[in-house]
Motif scaffolding. Structure first.
Motif, PDB file in Angstrom:
ATOM      1  N   SER A 190       0.829  -1.153   0.110  1.00 37.06           N
ATOM      2  CA  SER A 190      -0.191  -0.217   0.175  1.00 37.06           C
ATOM      3  C   SER A 190       0.907   1.265   0.153  1.00 37.06           C
ATOM      4  O   SER A 190       1.973   1.183   0.410  1.00 37.06           O
ATOM      5  N   TYR A 191       0.367   2.267  -0.451  1.00 32.89           N
ATOM      6  CA  TYR A 191       1.100   3.781  -0.410  1.00 32.89           C
ATOM      7  C   TYR A 191       1.464   4.148   0.813  1.00 32.89           C
ATOM      8  O   TYR A 191       0.471   4.048   1.832  1.00 32.89           O
ATOM      9  N   THR A 192       2.518   4.484   1.199  1.00 31.86           N
ATOM     10  CA  THR A 192       2.922   5.297   2.334  1.00 31.86           C
ATOM     11  C   THR A 192       3.470   6.844   1.938  1.00 31.86           C
ATOM     12  O   THR A 192       3.231   7.612   3.034  1.00 31.86           O
ATOM     13  N   GLY A 193       3.850   7.003   0.894  1.00 37.75           N
ATOM     14  CA  GLY A 193       4.640   8.200   0.580  1.00 37.75           C
ATOM     15  C   GLY A 193       5.871   8.452   1.262  1.00 37.75           C
ATOM     16  O   GLY A 193       6.704   9.509   1.003  1.00 37.75           O
ATOM     17  N   ASP A 194       6.628   7.397   1.771  1.00 41.08           N
ATOM     18  CA  ASP A 194       7.862   7.318   1.978  1.00 41.08           C
ATOM     19  C   ASP A 194       8.895   6.976   0.895  1.00 41.08           C
ATOM     20  O   ASP A 194       8.788   5.823   0.246  1.00 41.08           O
ATOM     21  N   VAL A 195       9.618   8.076   0.565  1.00 45.77           N
ATOM     22  CA  VAL A 195      10.547   7.945  -0.647  1.00 45.77           C
ATOM     23  C   VAL A 195      11.811   8.168  -0.323  1.00 45.77           C
ATOM     24  O   VAL A 195      12.143   9.038   0.686  1.00 45.77           O
ATOM     25  N   THR A 196      12.833   7.899  -1.136  1.00 50.73           N
ATOM     26  CA  THR A 196      14.237   8.025  -0.988  1.00 50.73           C
ATOM     27  C   THR A 196      14.961   8.612  -2.033  1.00 50.73           C
ATOM     28  O   THR A 196      14.577   8.172  -3.289  1.00 50.73           O
ATOM     29  N   ALA A 197      15.954   9.363  -2.116  1.00 47.76           N
ATOM     30  CA  ALA A 197      16.635   9.910  -3.395  1.00 47.76           C
ATOM     31  C   ALA A 197      17.144   8.401  -4.144  1.00 47.76           C
ATOM     32  O   ALA A 197      17.982   7.881  -3.205  1.00 47.76           O
ATOM     33  N   GLY A 198      16.902   8.480  -5.068  1.00 45.54           N
ATOM     34  CA  GLY A 198      17.428   7.533  -6.172  1.00 45.54           C
ATOM     35  C   GLY A 198      16.714   6.224  -5.939  1.00 45.54           C
ATOM     36  O   GLY A 198      16.743   5.256  -6.697  1.00 45.54           O
ATOM     37  N   GLY A 199      15.706   6.191  -4.961  1.00 47.37           N
ATOM     38  CA  GLY A 199      14.791   5.193  -4.564  1.00 47.37           C
ATOM     39  C   GLY A 199      13.537   4.828  -5.653  1.00 47.37           C
ATOM     40  O   GLY A 199      13.357   5.697  -6.500  1.00 47.37           O
ATOM     41  N   PRO A 200      12.775   3.788  -5.726  1.00 46.66           N
ATOM     42  CA  PRO A 200      11.614   3.649  -6.502  1.00 46.66           C
ATOM     43  C   PRO A 200      10.628   4.815  -6.247  1.00 46.66           C
ATOM     44  O   PRO A 200      10.474   5.129  -4.798  1.00 46.66           O
ATOM     45  N   ALA A 201       9.844   4.978  -7.351  1.00 48.33           N
ATOM     46  CA  ALA A 201       8.522   5.925  -6.820  1.00 48.33           C
ATOM     47  C   ALA A 201       7.727   4.825  -6.036  1.00 48.33           C
ATOM     48  O   ALA A 201       7.751   3.603  -6.125  1.00 48.33           O
ATOM     49  N   ASP A 202       6.991   5.730  -5.044  1.00 44.05           N
ATOM     50  CA  ASP A 202       5.750   5.179  -4.325  1.00 44.05           C
ATOM     51  C   ASP A 202       4.678   5.537  -5.077  1.00 44.05           C
ATOM     52  O   ASP A 202       4.248   6.511  -5.492  1.00 44.05           O
ATOM     53  N   VAL A 203       3.775   4.598  -5.504  1.00 43.90           N
ATOM     54  CA  VAL A 203       2.550   4.718  -6.333  1.00 43.90           C
ATOM     55  C   VAL A 203       1.281   4.412  -5.550  1.00 43.90           C
ATOM     56  O   VAL A 203       1.130   3.461  -4.805  1.00 43.90           O
ATOM     57  N   GLY A 233       9.945  15.757   2.096  1.00 50.16           N
ATOM     58  CA  GLY A 233       9.668  14.739   3.204  1.00 50.16           C
ATOM     59  C   GLY A 233       8.421  13.856   3.126  1.00 50.16           C
ATOM     60  O   GLY A 233       7.759  13.685   1.969  1.00 50.16           O
ATOM     61  N   LYS A 234       7.853  13.619   4.369  1.00 43.36           N
ATOM     62  CA  LYS A 234       6.917  12.617   4.373  1.00 43.36           C
ATOM     63  C   LYS A 234       5.374  13.223   4.379  1.00 43.36           C
ATOM     64  O   LYS A 234       5.277  14.392   4.359  1.00 43.36           O
ATOM     65  N   ASP A 235       4.687  12.403   3.753  1.00 42.60           N
ATOM     66  CA  ASP A 235       2.910  12.908   3.581  1.00 42.60           C
ATOM     67  C   ASP A 235       2.428  12.833   5.036  1.00 42.60           C
ATOM     68  O   ASP A 235       2.596  12.406   6.040  1.00 42.60           O
ATOM     69  N   THR A 236       1.254  13.583   5.112  1.00 42.64           N
ATOM     70  CA  THR A 236       0.453  13.612   6.390  1.00 42.64           C
ATOM     71  C   THR A 236      -1.188  13.678   5.937  1.00 42.64           C
ATOM     72  O   THR A 236      -1.400  13.400   4.944  1.00 42.64           O
ATOM     73  N   THR A 237      -1.892  13.911   7.045  1.00 48.24           N
ATOM     74  CA  THR A 237      -3.129  14.162   6.548  1.00 48.24           C
ATOM     75  C   THR A 237      -3.848  15.110   7.453  1.00 48.24           C
ATOM     76  O   THR A 237      -3.149  15.719   8.440  1.00 48.24           O
ATOM     77  N   LEU A 238      -4.902  16.165   7.073  1.00 44.61           N
ATOM     78  CA  LEU A 238      -5.265  16.976   7.840  1.00 44.61           C
ATOM     79  C   LEU A 238      -5.905  16.767   8.947  1.00 44.61           C
ATOM     80  O   LEU A 238      -5.525  17.531  10.028  1.00 44.61           O
ATOM     81  N   SER A 259       2.315   8.966  -8.441  1.00 45.26           N
ATOM     82  CA  SER A 259       3.509   8.650  -8.372  1.00 45.26           C
ATOM     83  C   SER A 259       4.550   9.331  -7.670  1.00 45.26           C
ATOM     84  O   SER A 259       4.661  10.560  -8.109  1.00 45.26           O
ATOM     85  N   LYS A 260       5.126   9.191  -6.655  1.00 44.26           N
ATOM     86  CA  LYS A 260       5.913  10.231  -5.800  1.00 44.26           C
ATOM     87  C   LYS A 260       7.283   9.838  -5.893  1.00 44.26           C
ATOM     88  O   LYS A 260       7.639   8.614  -5.758  1.00 44.26           O
ATOM     89  N   VAL A 261       8.194  10.476  -6.251  1.00 40.75           N
ATOM     90  CA  VAL A 261       9.806  10.581  -6.106  1.00 40.75           C
ATOM     91  C   VAL A 261      10.432  11.511  -5.350  1.00 40.75           C
ATOM     92  O   VAL A 261       9.694  12.589  -5.432  1.00 40.75           O
ATOM     93  N   GLU A 262      11.604  11.388  -4.956  1.00 41.75           N
ATOM     94  CA  GLU A 262      12.473  12.180  -4.228  1.00 41.75           C
ATOM     95  C   GLU A 262      13.659  12.668  -5.357  1.00 41.75           C
ATOM     96  O   GLU A 262      14.224  11.829  -5.826  1.00 41.75           O
ATOM     97  N   VAL A 263      13.907  13.786  -5.536  1.00 37.08           N
ATOM     98  CA  VAL A 263      14.833  14.314  -6.381  1.00 37.08           C
ATOM     99  C   VAL A 263      15.496  15.437  -5.809  1.00 37.08           C
ATOM    100  O   VAL A 263      15.221  16.069  -4.821  1.00 37.08           O
ATOM    101  N   GLY A 264      16.623  15.322  -6.083  1.00 36.25           N
ATOM    102  CA  GLY A 264      18.024  16.788  -5.889  1.00 36.25           C
ATOM    103  C   GLY A 264      18.375  16.759  -4.408  1.00 36.25           C
ATOM    104  O   GLY A 264      18.284  15.689  -3.696  1.00 36.25           O
TER     105      GLY A 264
END
Length: 214
Positions: free
Chosen positions: A2-15, A194-199, A24-29
């Motif tokens: 399941s999607y978490t929104g936790d990604v790292t530079a150079g790592g795979p997209a979280d979808v 950074g990480k995702d959250t909810t309202l 699809s979320k990725v970390e870059v830069g």
């Protein structure tokens, strides 16, 4: 998985697969920027939020499918480092608020204001202008349940206003009025770093944020 929104530079997209949209979320830069590729499941059309850095990585993420738009959430350079490269390679429309458009490296072909709509295939996103981090910072809302906030809202607080009390009051006011006052706790927040959250996770802290002034 399941999607978490936790990604790292150079790592795979979280979808995240939604009925009408794939996110699809990725970390870059070097600043841990998040970039988000939204793709309409019916038409295959795509939209990229913040071509922040590493154009090669972003173009690999986009792949052979089209994207019609690149949205830049605000004018800070860490959010548009690959904009010129990705726009040239894809021919996509460039979208931003006119107050921040002069700070971008390419002309904005689609200026947007608060309340405007941006489409990706048959999917519609609402533009929410959140003033304070920069004059033209925007968020994108999908179906009152998915909010892409750039650097205006994070887990633990609103965006940096460099100690400027007037800018902070503008930003916290916009976030409270235009986001928290109208959207449910279940709304998922996709920030610019950074990480995702909810309202719902952040709402109890609003009085603390206002009292501390950042």
């Amino acid at each position: 998985m399941s999607y978490t929104g936790d990604v790292t530079a150079g790592g795979p997209a979280d979808v995240r697969e939604l009925p009408d949209l794939t996110i699809s979320k990725v970390e870059v830069g070097d600043f841990g920027n998040n970039a988000y590729l939204l793709r309409c499941r019916e038409t295959g059309d795509g939209l990229l939020i913040d071509a922040a850095a590493d154009g090669t990585r972003l173009l690999e993420l986009i792949g052979d499918m089209p994207i019609s738009k690149i949205v830049t959430t605000h004018r800070h350079q860490d959010h548009w480092g690959a904009l010129a490269e990705v726009a040239a390679a894809t021919g996509a429309e460039t979208v931003a608020h006119p107050l921040d458009a002069p700070g971008l490296p390419v002309p904005v072909t689609r200026p947007v204001e608060h309340g405007d709509r941006v489409t990706v295939g048959v999917v519609t996103l609402e533009v929410i202008h959140l003033r304070g981090h920069t004059p033209g910072s925007i968020a994108l809302l999908y179906q009152d349940g998915h909010l892409f906030t750039g650097d205006s809202l994070f887990p633990g607080g609103v965006g940096n206003t460099q100690g400027d009390a007037a800018r902070f009051e503008q930003l916290i006011g916009d976030v409270q009025e235009r986001v928290f006052a109208r959207l449910p706790d279940t709304t998922w927040v996709y920030p610019g770093h950074g990480k995702d959250t909810t309202l719902g996770a952040e709402r109890p802290s609003l009085p603390e944020w206002r009292s501390r002034g950042w």
